[in-house]
Design a protein around this motif. Structure first.
Motif, PDB file in Angstrom:
ATOM      1  N   ASN A 132       0.803  -1.369   0.006  1.00 45.95           N
ATOM      2  CA  ASN A 132      -0.111   0.121   0.050  1.00 45.95           C
ATOM      3  C   ASN A 132       0.803   1.371  -0.063  1.00 45.95           C
ATOM      4  O   ASN A 132       2.127   1.215   0.571  1.00 45.95           O
ATOM      5  N   VAL A 133       0.509   2.343  -0.783  1.00 47.16           N
ATOM      6  CA  VAL A 133       1.487   3.357  -0.677  1.00 47.16           C
ATOM      7  C   VAL A 133       1.545   4.019   0.690  1.00 47.16           C
ATOM      8  O   VAL A 133       2.531   4.903   0.971  1.00 47.16           O
ATOM      9  N   GLU A 134       0.910   3.618   1.483  1.00 43.94           N
ATOM     10  CA  GLU A 134       0.952   4.126   2.938  1.00 43.94           C
ATOM     11  C   GLU A 134       2.261   3.654   3.562  1.00 43.94           C
ATOM     12  O   GLU A 134       2.790   4.447   4.280  1.00 43.94           O
ATOM     13  N   VAL A 135       2.740   2.635   3.030  1.00 45.33           N
ATOM     14  CA  VAL A 135       4.116   2.106   3.494  1.00 45.33           C
ATOM     15  C   VAL A 135       5.204   1.770   2.477  1.00 45.33           C
ATOM     16  O   VAL A 135       6.157   1.398   2.585  1.00 45.33           O
ATOM     17  N   ALA A 136       4.653   1.951   1.096  1.00 45.35           N
ATOM     18  CA  ALA A 136       5.549   1.565  -0.037  1.00 45.35           C
ATOM     19  C   ALA A 136       6.805   2.478  -0.231  1.00 45.35           C
ATOM     20  O   ALA A 136       6.798   3.638   0.340  1.00 45.35           O
ATOM     21  N   SER A 137       7.845   1.691  -0.623  1.00 46.43           N
ATOM     22  CA  SER A 137       9.057   2.539  -0.982  1.00 46.43           C
ATOM     23  C   SER A 137       9.491   2.292  -2.288  1.00 46.43           C
ATOM     24  O   SER A 137       9.014   1.342  -2.853  1.00 46.43           O
ATOM     25  N   SER A 138      10.552   2.937  -2.755  1.00 47.22           N
ATOM     26  CA  SER A 138      11.088   2.890  -3.991  1.00 47.22           C
ATOM     27  C   SER A 138      12.432   3.237  -4.292  1.00 47.22           C
ATOM     28  O   SER A 138      13.055   3.939  -3.381  1.00 47.22           O
ATOM     29  N   LYS A 139      13.203   2.874  -5.293  1.00 48.54           N
ATOM     30  CA  LYS A 139      14.379   3.391  -5.690  1.00 48.54           C
ATOM     31  C   LYS A 139      14.267   4.598  -6.546  1.00 48.54           C
ATOM     32  O   LYS A 139      13.798   4.479  -7.507  1.00 48.54           O
ATOM     33  N   VAL A 140      14.477   5.637  -5.901  1.00 46.05           N
ATOM     34  CA  VAL A 140      14.402   6.845  -6.674  1.00 46.05           C
ATOM     35  C   VAL A 140      15.682   7.671  -6.761  1.00 46.05           C
ATOM     36  O   VAL A 140      16.279   7.938  -5.377  1.00 46.05           O
ATOM     37  N   SER A 141      16.073   8.456  -7.526  1.00 45.85           N
ATOM     38  CA  SER A 141      17.361   9.100  -7.524  1.00 45.85           C
ATOM     39  C   SER A 141      17.413  10.408  -6.569  1.00 45.85           C
ATOM     40  O   SER A 141      16.335  11.166  -6.615  1.00 45.85           O
ATOM     41  N   PRO A 142      18.277  10.627  -5.630  1.00 43.17           N
ATOM     42  CA  PRO A 142      18.282  11.602  -4.927  1.00 43.17           C
ATOM     43  C   PRO A 142      18.652  12.839  -5.467  1.00 43.17           C
ATOM     44  O   PRO A 142      19.396  12.746  -6.690  1.00 43.17           O
ATOM     45  N   LYS A 143      18.720  14.112  -5.114  1.00 38.33           N
ATOM     46  CA  LYS A 143      19.114  15.337  -6.040  1.00 38.33           C
ATOM     47  C   LYS A 143      20.713  15.228  -5.832  1.00 38.33           C
ATOM     48  O   LYS A 143      21.360  14.977  -4.642  1.00 38.33           O
ATOM     49  N   GLU A 144      21.268  15.406  -6.754  1.00 36.73           N
ATOM     50  CA  GLU A 144      22.920  15.281  -6.726  1.00 36.73           C
ATOM     51  C   GLU A 144      23.314  16.528  -6.184  1.00 36.73           C
ATOM     52  O   GLU A 144      23.116  17.518  -6.570  1.00 36.73           O
TER      53      GLU A 144
END
Length: 561
Positions: A229-241
């Motif tokens: 559920n998006v309430e607890v989901a995580s993802s691999k997403v690029s941080p700001k360099e």
């Protein structure tokens, strides 16, 4: 059952507020009728399906050692006050006018009440108690037919164990039972990690089906099966360099600029150069949340990180705390706790509010300019972001919750004093689990997944009837006599049959009703085939048609199974 003697009020048109497929088809097929917003009567055809689903649930719950109860829907309010859930549920809890009773939306308190009186020794554990019972929730906006109503039918189960290891076993038993239930009901489902919400506890999983009618949003990876559920989901997403050089911090006049999009247009910059600020009150203490660009704050993650009570700061509080209104708030010089999303970790050359109306600050280096900042996962994941478990992409979509299982631990037994003596004679709180299935939702979800432009497409497991027998031109005595004979033979052979014996209904009308109602098999008796000693058998799902000799009909139909 003969159609002429049945109450099956089919409809061509439905109310304008019926927009979800399952709601439309349940109304059109005469399975339900509305009594009021979120309140439905199940008519005979619909109730046959409810009973079939309920029996599947009973069989699988009994198979794991469940014992069926029937607990009252009307509960003394004082029992609910022991756990504080009268306040936790708020307006969604129906309270009787004299305020001494509530209509139960769930039964954790009631089973704990009975358990504390009866379960006194580890020798009496484990226990699994369940029921299939009407529940009540005062939904502010009931919608989507029976998917979200104010009164609904639910299977709720509760486990009582003497250790957390044994709770794990009870939890796994229910997980397995749920998979068997939904498999037997012909549903395509997936399991997601979820928040326990008002139920409390630790481990929590939801069983869900993908649907445009859903009210939950889910992140799912088709490649590895990750789902949450998006309430607890995580993802691999690029941080700001981080840029090689940090600019000097400076103030910018930004009249009437309140949003990230407006700031980007005004300064001709990308949203990933901006840090968006939001202020919340945590147990009356100030916390600033900092997000990259237009990333959204995940409310459930905030509540999990902070604990206690969290609410947005009121407009008048913002001005007093920061010196500015919403849209001009930022982390530089902020006097309070700051939580920043992981995508902002040690980022520099950012733009954010100056804590002064109509002004922003540029050149912000979080490592240099903002002290005591904490980096945590705060954001809501988006479609197309990387799966946290593999290298593929996440899909984010809406889904309907079919069932939810929780490891409650001692939340309710502690609050209500439900204890047992262990093998050493020591008193311990009962360790509990809670496990729910929306019976009405199983029915609606099946229809959401099994329909076409003509109507519902049932399979044998849940179909109200196995066979829809259509007799065409019953004014023909031979047709009438043959149809009655076939009807009796089908019933004697153990088939559940809906016999359309309406004399004045035309063939086209009967065909349309048969496809709308969607029984798995149609047996059609007409003059043309009768002359050859045959009937036509139609498979509703595939539209396959077979000419079958009447004498071999039972044998043919049994072979289809």
């Amino acid at each position: 059952m003969k159609f002429s003697k049945s109450f099956i009020p089919t409809l061509k048109e439905v109310p304008n507020d019926a927009v979800v497929t399952s709601h439309v088809l349940m109304l059109r097929t005469g399975m339900i009728r509305s009594l009021g917003a979120g309140i439905y009567s199940f008519l005979p055809l619909g109730y046959k399906v409810v009973k079939k689903i309920s029996e599947i649930i009973r069989e699988e719950m009994d198979a794991i050692g469940g014992q069926e109860f029937h607990l009252p829907a009307l509960n003394p309010k004082e029992i609910w006050e022991e756990t504080g859930r009268v306040e936790a549920f708020g307006d969604i809890l129906f309270q009787i006018k004299n305020r001494d009773y509530v209509l139960a939306p769930t039964h954790e308190e009631i089973v704990t009440y009975h358990a504390r009186k009866a379960l006194k020794s580890y020798k009496e554990l484990p226990q699994i108690w369940y029921q299939i019972q009407t529940k009540f929730r005062n939904e502010a906006r009931p919608r989507s037919g029976v998917i979200r109503g104010r009164q609904f039918l639910m299977k709720d189960a509760y486990s009582f164990d003497s250790s957390y290891e044994n709770l794990d076993s009870s939890y796994q038993l229910h997980d397995g039972a749920y998979r068997k239930i939904f498999d037997r009901c012909g549903l395509k489902y997936f399991v997601v990690g979820a928040s326990s919400g008002a139920m409390g506890g630790s481990g929590s999983e939801e069983f869900m089906v993908k649907s445009d009618a859903g009210e939950d949003t889910v992140a799912y990876c088709e490649s590895c099966g990750y789902a949450a559920n998006v309430e607890v989901a995580s993802s691999k997403v690029s941080p700001k360099e981080r840029d090689a050089e940090s600019k000097t911090i400076y103030e910018i006049s930004t009249p009437n600029v309140k949003s990230i999009d407006e700031l980007c247009v005004f300064l001709k910059i990308d949203e990933k150069e901006c840090a968006k600020s939001r202020v919340v009150m945590h147990d009356n203490k100030v916390v600033l949340l900092l997000m990259l660009g237009n990333d959204e704050v995940n409310e459930t993650k905030i509540e999990s990180i902070l604990g206690g009570t969290v609410r947005p700061a009121h407009p008048e509080e913002l001005k007093e705390i920061t010196g500015a209104d919403a849209g001009s708030i930022g982390p530089v010089g902020f006097n309070g706790r700051i939580l920043a999303d992981l995508r902002l970790k040690d980022a520099n050359n950012l733009y954010s509010g100056a804590n002064k109306n109509d002004y922003h600050i540029g050149g912000i280096d979080l490592a240099r300019d903002v002290k005591n900042i904490e980096y945590v996962d705060l954001r809501i994941v988006k479609s197309g972001e990387g799966c946290p478990k593999c290298n593929k992409m996440l899909d984010v979509f809406t889904a309907i919750e079919l069932g939810h299982i929780f490891k409650l631990g001692t939340k309710y037994s502690d609050a209500m004093g439900a204890t047992f003596l262990d093998e050493n004679g020591k008193e311990n709180p009962l360790i509990m689990g809670s496990y729910g299935i929306g019976v009405d939702r199983v029915m609606a979800c099946f229809i959401e997944q099994h329909h076409d432009e003509k109507g519902i497409v049932w399979d044998k497991t849940l179909a109200p009837f196995d066979i829809h027998l259509l007799a065409l031109n019953l004014k023909n005595q031979t047709i009438a006599e043959t149809s009655e004979k076939v009807y009796k033979e089908l019933q004697d052979a153990g088939f559940q049959v809906l016999f359309d014996d309406r004399v004045d209904a035309g063939a086209g009308f009967k065909f349309n009703d048969a496809d709308l109602l969607g029984m798995p098999i149609q047996v059609i008796i007409g003059e043309k085939k009768m002359k050859e000693g045959k009937v036509e058998v139609k498979i509703r799902k595939t539209d396959e048609r077979f000419d079958v000799e009447i004498e071999k009909l039972i044998e043919f139909l049994k072979a289809l199974d």
